[in-house]
Design an enzyme around this catalytic site. Sequence first.
Site, PDB file in Angstrom:
ATOM      1  N   LYS A 191       0.811  -1.197   0.000  1.00 47.98           N
ATOM      2  CA  LYS A 191       0.000   0.000   0.000  1.00 47.98           C
ATOM      3  C   LYS A 191       0.857   1.263   0.000  1.00 47.98           C
ATOM      4  O   LYS A 191       0.382   2.352  -0.299  1.00 47.98           O
ATOM      5  CB  LYS A 191      -0.882   0.029   1.267  1.00 47.98           C
ATOM      6  CG  LYS A 191      -1.747  -1.167   1.468  1.00 47.98           C
ATOM      7  CD  LYS A 191      -2.426  -1.057   2.876  1.00 47.98           C
ATOM      8  CE  LYS A 191      -3.085  -2.365   3.228  1.00 47.98           C
ATOM      9  NZ  LYS A 191      -3.426  -2.419   4.652  1.00 47.98           N
ATOM     10  N   GLY A 192       2.096   1.099   0.393  1.00 49.56           N
ATOM     11  CA  GLY A 192       2.947   2.265   0.640  1.00 49.56           C
ATOM     12  C   GLY A 192       3.094   3.216  -0.534  1.00 49.56           C
ATOM     13  O   GLY A 192       3.263   4.423  -0.352  1.00 49.56           O
ATOM     14  N   GLU A 225       7.833   2.741  -6.177  1.00 53.14           N
ATOM     15  CA  GLU A 225       7.902   2.327  -4.773  1.00 53.14           C
ATOM     16  C   GLU A 225       8.022   3.541  -3.863  1.00 53.14           C
ATOM     17  O   GLU A 225       8.523   4.594  -4.274  1.00 53.14           O
ATOM     18  CB  GLU A 225       9.115   1.413  -4.549  1.00 53.14           C
ATOM     19  CG  GLU A 225       8.802  -0.066  -4.605  1.00 53.14           C
ATOM     20  CD  GLU A 225       8.059  -0.606  -3.378  1.00 53.14           C
ATOM     21  OE1 GLU A 225       7.377   0.167  -2.691  1.00 53.14           O
ATOM     22  OE2 GLU A 225       8.159  -1.813  -3.124  1.00 53.14           O
ATOM     23  N   ASP A 226       7.560   3.367  -2.643  1.00 49.58           N
ATOM     24  CA  ASP A 226       7.762   4.418  -1.649  1.00 49.58           C
ATOM     25  C   ASP A 226       9.153   4.323  -1.048  1.00 49.58           C
ATOM     26  O   ASP A 226       9.838   5.319  -0.878  1.00 49.58           O
ATOM     27  CB  ASP A 226       6.683   4.352  -0.551  1.00 49.58           C
ATOM     28  CG  ASP A 226       6.524   2.957   0.032  1.00 49.58           C
ATOM     29  OD1 ASP A 226       6.897   1.984  -0.637  1.00 49.58           O
ATOM     30  OD2 ASP A 226       6.033   2.834   1.162  1.00 49.58           O
ATOM     31  N   ASP A 283      14.224  -0.699   1.378  1.00 54.18           N
ATOM     32  CA  ASP A 283      14.887  -0.881   2.665  1.00 54.18           C
ATOM     33  C   ASP A 283      15.979  -1.934   2.465  1.00 54.18           C
ATOM     34  O   ASP A 283      17.094  -1.612   2.053  1.00 54.18           O
ATOM     35  CB  ASP A 283      13.801  -1.326   3.672  1.00 54.18           C
ATOM     36  CG  ASP A 283      14.182  -1.059   5.107  1.00 54.18           C
ATOM     37  OD1 ASP A 283      15.347  -1.337   5.448  1.00 54.18           O
ATOM     38  OD2 ASP A 283      13.339  -0.607   5.891  1.00 54.18           O
ATOM     39  N   LYS A 300      17.136   3.396   1.655  1.00 53.01           N
ATOM     40  CA  LYS A 300      18.043   3.353   2.813  1.00 53.01           C
ATOM     41  C   LYS A 300      19.292   2.585   2.405  1.00 53.01           C
ATOM     42  O   LYS A 300      19.317   1.358   2.519  1.00 53.01           O
ATOM     43  CB  LYS A 300      17.369   2.642   3.987  1.00 53.01           C
ATOM     44  CG  LYS A 300      16.232   3.394   4.643  1.00 53.01           C
ATOM     45  CD  LYS A 300      15.708   2.561   5.810  1.00 53.01           C
ATOM     46  CE  LYS A 300      14.582   3.246   6.535  1.00 53.01           C
ATOM     47  NZ  LYS A 300      13.973   2.362   7.552  1.00 53.01           N
ATOM     48  N   PHE A 320      13.533   4.726  11.569  1.00 53.39           N
ATOM     49  CA  PHE A 320      12.148   4.310  11.377  1.00 53.39           C
ATOM     50  C   PHE A 320      11.359   5.500  10.838  1.00 53.39           C
ATOM     51  O   PHE A 320      11.125   6.478  11.551  1.00 53.39           O
ATOM     52  CB  PHE A 320      11.547   3.829  12.698  1.00 53.39           C
ATOM     53  CG  PHE A 320      10.449   2.836  12.469  1.00 53.39           C
ATOM     54  CD1 PHE A 320      10.563   1.532  12.929  1.00 53.39           C
ATOM     55  CD2 PHE A 320       9.309   3.188  11.750  1.00 53.39           C
ATOM     56  CE1 PHE A 320       9.558   0.608  12.686  1.00 53.39           C
ATOM     57  CE2 PHE A 320       8.310   2.283  11.498  1.00 53.39           C
ATOM     58  CZ  PHE A 320       8.429   0.985  11.971  1.00 53.39           C
ATOM     59  N   VAL A 321      10.954   5.420   9.571  1.00 51.63           N
ATOM     60  CA  VAL A 321      10.250   6.546   8.962  1.00 51.63           C
ATOM     61  C   VAL A 321       8.792   6.206   8.671  1.00 51.63           C
ATOM     62  O   VAL A 321       8.463   5.056   8.347  1.00 51.63           O
ATOM     63  CB  VAL A 321      10.946   7.040   7.670  1.00 51.63           C
ATOM     64  CG1 VAL A 321      12.249   7.741   7.998  1.00 51.63           C
ATOM     65  CG2 VAL A 321      11.198   5.909   6.692  1.00 51.63           C
ATOM     66  N   ASP A 349       3.872   3.332   6.853  1.00 47.25           N
ATOM     67  CA  ASP A 349       3.096   3.145   8.086  1.00 47.25           C
ATOM     68  C   ASP A 349       3.921   2.585   9.239  1.00 47.25           C
ATOM     69  O   ASP A 349       5.005   2.038   9.032  1.00 47.25           O
ATOM     70  CB  ASP A 349       1.943   2.168   7.824  1.00 47.25           C
ATOM     71  CG  ASP A 349       2.421   0.727   7.699  1.00 47.25           C
ATOM     72  OD1 ASP A 349       3.342   0.478   6.889  1.00 47.25           O
ATOM     73  OD2 ASP A 349       1.907  -0.140   8.421  1.00 47.25           O
ATOM     74  N   ARG A 361       0.104   6.724   7.498  1.00 45.01           N
ATOM     75  CA  ARG A 361       0.268   6.729   6.038  1.00 45.01           C
ATOM     76  C   ARG A 361      -0.180   8.050   5.422  1.00 45.01           C
ATOM     77  O   ARG A 361       0.318   8.458   4.381  1.00 45.01           O
ATOM     78  CB  ARG A 361      -0.549   5.600   5.398  1.00 45.01           C
ATOM     79  CG  ARG A 361      -0.038   4.194   5.655  1.00 45.01           C
ATOM     80  CD  ARG A 361      -0.717   3.234   4.689  1.00 45.01           C
ATOM     81  NE  ARG A 361      -0.641   1.840   5.109  1.00 45.01           N
ATOM     82  CZ  ARG A 361       0.361   1.014   4.821  1.00 45.01           C
ATOM     83  NH1 ARG A 361       1.384   1.453   4.125  1.00 45.01           N
ATOM     84  NH2 ARG A 361       0.342  -0.238   5.214  1.00 45.01           N
TER      85      ARG A 361
HETATM   86  C1  PRP Z   1       7.418  -1.679   2.276  1.00 45.64           C
HETATM   87  C2  PRP Z   1       7.708  -0.863   1.021  1.00 45.64           C
HETATM   88  C3  PRP Z   1       8.407  -1.836   0.131  1.00 45.64           C
HETATM   89  C4  PRP Z   1       9.108  -2.759   1.106  1.00 45.64           C
HETATM   90  C5  PRP Z   1      10.537  -2.401   1.179  1.00 45.64           C
HETATM   91  O1  PRP Z   1       6.230  -2.353   2.110  1.00 45.64           O
HETATM   92  O2  PRP Z   1       6.544  -0.345   0.437  1.00 45.64           O
HETATM   93  O3  PRP Z   1       7.504  -2.544  -0.680  1.00 45.64           O
HETATM   94  O4  PRP Z   1       8.519  -2.570   2.396  1.00 45.64           O
HETATM   95  O5  PRP Z   1      11.235  -3.236   2.065  1.00 45.64           O
HETATM   96  P1  PRP Z   1      12.466  -4.127   1.613  1.00 45.64           P
HETATM   97  O6  PRP Z   1      13.337  -3.302   0.723  1.00 45.64           O
HETATM   98  O7  PRP Z   1      13.157  -4.437   2.932  1.00 45.64           O
HETATM   99  O8  PRP Z   1      11.961  -5.353   0.962  1.00 45.64           O
HETATM  100  P2  PRP Z   1       5.528  -3.163   3.292  1.00 45.64           P
HETATM  101  O9  PRP Z   1       5.904  -4.615   3.194  1.00 45.64           O
HETATM  102  O10 PRP Z   1       5.809  -2.496   4.603  1.00 45.64           O
HETATM  103  O11 PRP Z   1       3.996  -3.052   2.925  1.00 45.64           O
HETATM  104  P3  PRP Z   1       3.077  -1.725   2.744  1.00 45.64           P
HETATM  105  O12 PRP Z   1       3.578  -1.012   1.522  1.00 45.64           O
HETATM  106  O13 PRP Z   1       1.702  -2.261   2.573  1.00 45.64           O
HETATM  107  O14 PRP Z   1       3.244  -0.891   3.992  1.00 45.64           O
END
Ligand code: PRP
Length: 179
Positions: free
Chosen positions: A42-43, A98-99, A102, A130, A151-152, A158, A164
């Site tokens: 959803k991000g 992507e948002d 990580d 990151k 932690f952002v 979220d 969000r």
């Molecule tokens: C977040 C973000 C990426 C992923 C990045 O999604 O939107 O898709 O984590 O993390 P990574 O590089 O360590 O794989 P999340 O799984 O939190 O779901 P969301 O978008 O629904 O919050």
Amino acid sequence: MGTDLESVLVSKEEIDAKLAELAAKIDAEYAGKELLLVGVLKGAVMVMADLARTLSNPVTMDWMAVSSYGAGTQSSGVVRILKDLDTDIKGKHVLIVEDIIDSGLTLSWLLSNLGSREPASLNVCTLLRKPDAAKVAIDVKWVGFDIPSEFVVGYGLDYGEKYRNLPFVGTLAPHVYGG
Ligand code: PRP
């Protein structure tokens, strides 16, 4: 902004300016081509909506929802599809939006999965990355901001599904997540 947030890391104005900059580059890259934006729920909802509106060229949009197996907030790299694309991307120019990147594990899996569907091209645009948290090297064509491993939340990101809808990216106070 309340006591749950520690600081504003990227302001709304900074996000808007960066998206305008990225949109100009994306417009130039795909000039004369049909571009499909793929948002990762959803991000990416906020960045997808704002980036798409900032582009001059027409685009189509589709969405994927994926979930990482594993405990807690850490990505495991083993991903399952909760919602697949509605469209066949074979022969299409695809830009994953992507948002945040990580560990990079989600995106690494997505690139391999979508790449196997034989798109004409496959690139990535992320608002945040990151670099210190990277577990896999990924070729990301457009990055908004490289940020520290804090932690952002906000602008799609979220903590326990909250925050969000903040219009900026902020850091969460450690007392909120027990850090
Ligand atoms: C977040 C973000 C990426 C992923 C990045 O999604 O939107 O898709 O984590 O993390 P990574 O590089 O360590 O794989 P999340 O799984 O939190 O779901 P969301 O978008 O629904 O919050």
